[in-house]
Design a protein around this motif. Sequence first.
Motif, PDB file in Angstrom:
ATOM      1  N   LEU A  21       0.814  -1.001   0.151  1.00 28.45           N
ATOM      2  CA  LEU A  21      -0.049  -0.183   0.254  1.00 28.45           C
ATOM      3  C   LEU A  21       0.707   1.383   0.134  1.00 28.45           C
ATOM      4  CD1 LEU A  21      -3.309   0.329   0.383  1.00 28.45           C
ATOM      5  CD2 LEU A  21      -2.503   1.244   2.704  1.00 28.45           C
ATOM      6  N   CYS A  22       0.391   2.114  -0.873  1.00 31.14           N
ATOM      7  CA  CYS A  22       1.289   3.322  -0.974  1.00 31.14           C
ATOM      8  C   CYS A  22       0.340   4.797  -0.756  1.00 31.14           C
ATOM      9  CB  CYS A  22       1.925   3.605  -2.138  1.00 31.14           C
ATOM     10  SG  CYS A  22       3.068   2.378  -2.661  1.00 31.14           S
ATOM     11  N   TYR A  23       0.729   5.590  -0.413  1.00 36.50           N
ATOM     12  CA  TYR A  23       0.183   7.034  -0.174  1.00 36.50           C
ATOM     13  C   TYR A  23       0.386   7.874  -1.307  1.00 36.50           C
ATOM     14  CZ  TYR A  23      -2.021   5.450   4.181  1.00 36.50           C
ATOM     15  OH  TYR A  23      -2.688   4.836   5.009  1.00 36.50           O
ATOM     16  N   ALA A  24      -0.418   8.382  -1.881  1.00 39.20           N
ATOM     17  CA  ALA A  24      -0.192   9.244  -3.343  1.00 39.20           C
ATOM     18  C   ALA A  24      -1.421  10.258  -3.288  1.00 39.20           C
ATOM     19  CB  ALA A  24      -0.184   8.586  -4.406  1.00 39.20           C
ATOM     20  N   VAL A  25      -1.169  11.313  -4.302  1.00 41.80           N
ATOM     21  CA  VAL A  25      -2.072  12.210  -4.372  1.00 41.80           C
ATOM     22  C   VAL A  25      -2.998  11.937  -5.740  1.00 41.80           C
ATOM     23  CG1 VAL A  25      -2.296  14.676  -4.426  1.00 41.80           C
ATOM     24  CG2 VAL A  25      -0.383  13.755  -3.407  1.00 41.80           C
ATOM     25  N   ASP A  26      -4.453  12.318  -5.577  1.00 38.14           N
ATOM     26  CA  ASP A  26      -5.102  12.094  -6.737  1.00 38.14           C
ATOM     27  C   ASP A  26      -5.169  13.240  -7.486  1.00 38.14           C
ATOM     28  OD1 ASP A  26      -7.071  13.729  -5.573  1.00 38.14           O
ATOM     29  OD2 ASP A  26      -8.449  12.253  -4.907  1.00 38.14           O
ATOM     30  N   ASP A  27      -6.011  13.219  -8.685  1.00 36.27           N
ATOM     31  CA  ASP A  27      -6.212  14.342  -9.425  1.00 36.27           C
ATOM     32  C   ASP A  27      -6.476  16.073  -9.114  1.00 36.27           C
ATOM     33  OD1 ASP A  27      -5.317  12.812 -11.477  1.00 36.27           O
ATOM     34  OD2 ASP A  27      -7.393  12.403 -12.184  1.00 36.27           O
ATOM     35  N   LYS A  28      -7.311  15.713  -7.679  1.00 31.91           N
ATOM     36  CA  LYS A  28      -7.759  16.764  -7.057  1.00 31.91           C
ATOM     37  C   LYS A  28      -6.875  17.353  -6.174  1.00 31.91           C
ATOM     38  CE  LYS A  28     -12.706  15.489  -7.902  1.00 31.91           C
ATOM     39  NZ  LYS A  28     -13.528  14.596  -7.416  1.00 31.91           N
ATOM     40  N   GLY A  29      -5.692  16.533  -5.716  1.00 32.26           N
ATOM     41  CA  GLY A  29      -4.533  17.054  -4.939  1.00 32.26           C
ATOM     42  C   GLY A  29      -5.155  16.200  -3.378  1.00 32.26           C
ATOM     43  N   GLU A  30      -5.756  15.460  -3.438  1.00 35.29           N
ATOM     44  CA  GLU A  30      -6.322  14.793  -2.271  1.00 35.29           C
ATOM     45  C   GLU A  30      -5.397  13.697  -2.067  1.00 35.29           C
ATOM     46  OE1 GLU A  30      -8.787  15.775   0.151  1.00 35.29           O
ATOM     47  OE2 GLU A  30      -8.771  17.513  -0.852  1.00 35.29           O
ATOM     48  N   TYR A  31      -4.802  13.402  -0.877  1.00 35.07           N
ATOM     49  CA  TYR A  31      -4.292  12.091  -0.349  1.00 35.07           C
ATOM     50  C   TYR A  31      -5.118  10.908  -0.481  1.00 35.07           C
ATOM     51  CZ  TYR A  31       0.573  13.029  -0.045  1.00 35.07           C
ATOM     52  OH  TYR A  31       1.912  13.328  -0.258  1.00 35.07           O
ATOM     53  N   THR A  32      -4.651   9.820  -1.210  1.00 34.41           N
ATOM     54  CA  THR A  32      -5.607   8.669  -1.136  1.00 34.41           C
ATOM     55  C   THR A  32      -4.392   7.453  -1.076  1.00 34.41           C
ATOM     56  OG1 THR A  32      -7.007   7.186  -2.448  1.00 34.41           O
ATOM     57  CG2 THR A  32      -5.469   8.771  -3.732  1.00 34.41           C
TER      58      THR A  32
END
Lengths: 135, 331
Positions: A21-32
């Motif tokens: 599992l990794c933490y990354a930013v979606d298109d809206k800049g939200e962490y997911t």
Amino acid sequence: MKKSDVPQDKSSLEAGKHKELCYAVDDKGEYTTAKSSGWQPKTIALDNAIQEINERIAKAKARVLNKETSPIEYYMELHKMDIGILASYVGLFKWQVKRHFKLKKFNKLSEKTLAKYADVFEVSINQLKDIDYGN
Amino acid sequence: MEINFTHHQTAHCENGVVSNLMKYNGFDVSEPMVFGIGSGLMFCYIPFLKVNHAPAISYRTMPGQIFKRFAKRTGIKIKKEKFKTPQQAEARLIENLEKNNPVGLQVGVYNLVYFPDEYRFHFNAHNLIVYGKQNDSYLISDPVMETVTTLTSKELDKVRFAKGAFAPKGHMYYPIGFPEKLNIESAIIKGIKNTCRDMLAPVPVIGVKGIKYTAKLIRKWPKKKGVKVANHYLGQIVRMQEEIGTGGGGFRYIYAAFLQESSKILNNNKLAELSKEMTVIGDLWRDFALDASRIYKSRSAKDDAYNHVASQLEVIADKEEAFFKKLKKAI
């Protein structure tokens, strides 16, 4: 790291179908979170470490066959241990374990001490004494 | 017996155990929240602790600290136990399972049979949850795994009584008391202050100074240690940064996720801005790992290649120094 950049490289983990599992930013800049199958730099680092261990094992084996050291050193390397870790597993001091690398000392070890080592390495005493046993 | 426990995969084991135990007990706390409140982010160069014949570098606080601080700051009571014999350790485990209480365990990685072989090193600060027992198998929720797994009692004994640095001695922990409402806001602030203090500590091997110190060492390694050892050490830095154990899961990104979540809870826009900045720093750490891995893959150990990655680390150190000074002022 953007979610779309979460690496999906091939790794040895893929064999076990294990994803991290990794933490990354979606298109809206939200962490997911996103799952990653592996990342090349990481695989290289791991391969490097494994290779290093295999070299240590091969060297120890050659030294045992040359009668330069006792089989304990070979089994220690095989189990990715160092003297400190092995000493704590058999409940001895580091200097004692080091002495048991000497063939003269090793050949005089009591069954009880040999059993301690054999137990840690999960082999029989016969296998402990002869590293080619069963090979 | 099987406790009705839901497994959630996480990026890191200790955060994961805490977050999953909290969720089981009815408190929806995310992994980044646990990490941030527990002040998990850290950098420490530990020359005297060797892992796989190379110096250890930790990108997180000491094992156990995250849960300890998280509990203290949110007002939870935890019970921690260590045992002299496997029999005592197992008896107490079963006692808890019978009371419907899933427990966290600190274990050694080497004998975790469900891990891929390549991952099994002698490292004793891994964490997992036991949530039941069927026949001779314990039901295991290991937070870094996608699904739940099992270990026989013999296998579990072995990992609970692994030897070496951080020997777990059957270490078991679980929450025993909860407040009506968690003090999340004040806990976040305490967590952030602690991390700023750690990262800006005036100690040579810790925090920003530790990163700079490591960069200096990298410059010296090829001459002082020879190409082979230098490559091995550099590989270790990447492994510790990117793998389970002391590093893993991109701690900078987890911290950025924590700051984003906190900016909403505290209604503080500065934290959202700083979250973006931390994401950029996280990317720099990944660039460093990429370039470092190229060096030991090609096995070329030109001094300038080492100097290049050392300079990358120094840039990261400067950016983090500025970052944590701003973060300190933002709360």
